[in-house]
Design an enzyme around this catalytic site. Structure first.
Site, mmCIF file in Angstrom:
data_model
loop_
_atom_site.group_PDB
_atom_site.id
_atom_site.type_symbol
_atom_site.label_atom_id
_atom_site.label_comp_id
_atom_site.label_asym_id
_atom_site.label_seq_id
_atom_site.Cartn_x
_atom_site.Cartn_y
_atom_site.Cartn_z
ATOM 1 N N LYS A 79 26.303 -28.790 1.732
ATOM 2 C CA LYS A 79 27.556 -28.082 2.019
ATOM 3 C C LYS A 79 28.754 -29.018 1.933
ATOM 4 O O LYS A 79 29.878 -28.576 1.702
ATOM 5 C CB LYS A 79 27.488 -27.428 3.407
ATOM 6 C CG LYS A 79 28.534 -26.323 3.599
ATOM 7 C CD LYS A 79 28.188 -25.440 4.763
ATOM 8 C CE LYS A 79 29.220 -24.349 4.963
ATOM 9 N NZ LYS A 79 29.317 -23.423 3.828
ATOM 10 N N ARG A 80 28.523 -30.311 2.066
ATOM 11 C CA ARG A 80 29.621 -31.275 1.947
ATOM 12 C C ARG A 80 30.168 -31.329 0.517
ATOM 13 O O ARG A 80 31.252 -31.858 0.287
ATOM 14 C CB ARG A 80 29.141 -32.672 2.362
ATOM 15 C CG ARG A 80 28.852 -32.811 3.842
ATOM 16 C CD ARG A 80 28.543 -34.248 4.195
ATOM 17 N NE ARG A 80 27.367 -34.734 3.486
ATOM 18 C CZ ARG A 80 26.122 -34.600 3.940
ATOM 19 N NH1 ARG A 80 25.904 -33.975 5.079
ATOM 20 N NH2 ARG A 80 25.104 -35.082 3.252
#
Length: 489
Positions: free
Chosen positions: A252-253
């Site tokens: 998700k980063r």
């Protein structure tokens, strides 16, 4: 027997596009062969359960158009399809293993295991838990004090375990390299390897297509299939999806990686399916755009690459654009309306006149329209009473000597143009520029900013027609007032 595949997500939040790709491969394999696709919810770990996550999972599958033959809301002959409701199935399987003396009670404590692991680390040896004999007196004492215990599977020594993987080929591991593993925790909760084997066997799964991170689990699972007397399914471990321009696993980063994020932006399901299918799979190395029917006809596991594939947002955006161009105009209008409503630009029900305006805006945007939220982002000014002026465009195009006077004359010109159509407007504006000796750039650029508030956008004359004569003149008047206020400060 027909092919039966499954996808078993944990309800811990959004559907990661890497997981959606794995689900898609299962769905294509089943649907393309006339088999069945089963959706199972792996929710044994209630501590990680996220409220409404199951609804989000089902919503994502419905959006993708990936139907399931058995699972939540469908049921079937091998349910329940929530692992949290299958406790009796796991209990019966565990009792069979106990009766066969293939598992044992492990009374060890976390502190004891930590101490053993520390010794192994000091000796620079791999730590693998092994059964330790206990006396009858110790066993009686543990039982008398109700000491918690886990059920561990006793791994047979001296064997070579082979996974004939449909993507990676034969993968081997020595059983001596696998420690005795827990199948049921002291609180009675079955662990993944055990529950997954029981479910796959009882649900008649023929092909397990899953992320390669589970490959190491497969050797333990093969032992469990054998111990329970089941024929193991065929395995295919799909390489992970890497971050853009990297070899590290996508997280998700790395930006938008949840399916919900693409849904909210207005991507097309067929474009997403096309992109995810091509993420690590190819048919002939050349074809990029695949319809759903083509994927069902052409997909096979033997063409899945055994190396990780990098998520490419630019490639996804390009594929989306190709699908958007091919979408019928009427469907574009219908799919755009919810995004305009969400942006607060229109309200439902949408009348015929507003529908025609939306259609005209979509046509004017042309290939600029890639995702449905673009209509609100690039053409929101078509649906507001007044223009919102971009400061940079005002500075560059409006705050010049003589612009206010030119706009005033253009407003009078627009009042006279008849009919108020693209061809007539274009002709009359050109005549105006020639008569005044002004370059077209110094006419159309200020006029665009005055009526739309923006320095770029669809064709100017399309904008004028969509907005209409009265709205254009009102906005020009507002722009002139803006210029004059600026001159006084």
């Amino acid at each position: 027997m027909s092919i039966r595949t499954r996808f078993a997500p944990s309800p811990t939040g959004f559907l990661h596009i890497g997981g959606v790709r794995t689900a898609l491969f299962n769905w294509l394999l089943a649907r393309g062969s006339g088999g069945q696709f089963i959706l199972r919810i792996d929710d044994t770990d209630q501590g990680r359960h996220v409220e409404d996550a199951v609804a989000l999972i089902l919503e994502g599958f419905r959006w993708m158009g990936m139907d399931w033959d058995e699972g939540p809301e469908v049921e079937g002959p091998y349910g329940p399809y929530f692992q949290s409701k299958r406790g009796e199935h796991y209990r019966r399987a565990a009792e069979r293993l106990i009766a066969s003396n293939l598992v044992y009670r492990d009374y060890s404590t976390e502190a004891e295991r930590a101490a053993e692991k520390a010794i192994a680390e000091r000796n620079k040896t791999a730590y693998r838990f092994r059964r330790k004999p206990i006396s009858e007196e110790e066993r009686a004492r543990f039982e008398a004090e109700n000491r918690p215990y886990a059920l561990r599977f006793e791994v047979p020594p001296g064997r070579t375990l082979v996974v004939p993987d449909l993507i990676k080929g034969n993968v081997e591991q020595k059983s001596d390299e696998i420690g005795d593993f827990v199948i049921v925790r002291p609180d009675g909760m079955p662990l993944y390897n055990f529950a997954s084997v029981v479910d796959d066997a009882e649900m008649k799964i023929t092909h397990v297509v899953r992320a390669e991170e589970h490959l190491s689990n497969t050797f333990s699972q093969l032992l469990l299939f054998e111990a329970l007397g089941y024929e193991p399914p065929k395995f295919a471990h799909v390489p992970y999806v890497a971050a853009p321009g990297s070899k590290k696993k996508l997280s998700k980063r790395d930006g938008a990686v949840g399916l919900d994020e693409y849904i909210n932006q207005g991507y097309l399901p067929d474009a997403m399916m096309n992109y995810l299918a091509r993420l690590g799979w190819s048919f002939d190395g050349a074809q990029e755009i695949f319809t759903r029917d083509e994927l069902l006809a052409k997909f096979s596991l033997d063409r899945v690459n055994s190396s990780p594939a990098s998520h490419d947002p630019d490639k996804l955006f390009w594929i989306e654009g190709e699908w958007m161009k091919a979408l019928p105009l009427a469907e574009k209008v219908e799919r755009t309306i919810p995004f305009l409503v969400k942006a607060g630009l229109v309200t439902e029900p949408v009348g015929e006149a507003l529908r025609k305006r939306i259609e005209a805006v979509i046509v004017a945007l042309g290939d600029r329209l890639k995702v449905f939220q673009d209509v609100a982002r690039l053409g929101g000014y078509f649906f507001t009473a007044k223009a919102t002026y971009d400061p940079d465009s005002v500075k560059k195009r409006l705050r010049k000597e003589g612009v206010a006077e030119t706009l005033a004359e253009l407003s009078e010109l627009l009042d006279r143009v008849d009919p108020f159509e693209v061809s007539t407007l274009e002709r009359e504006v050109h005549r105006f520029a020639e008569a005044k000796g002004i370059s077209m750039g110094n006419v159309v650029n200020p006029l665009r900013v005055a009526v739309t508030g923006q320095g770029v956008g669809p064709g100017l004359y399309d904008c004028l027609v969509i907005l209409g004569r009265d709205a254009c003149r009102e906005r020009i008047a507002a722009a002139i007032e803006l210029i004059r206020r600026g001159a006084q400060t």
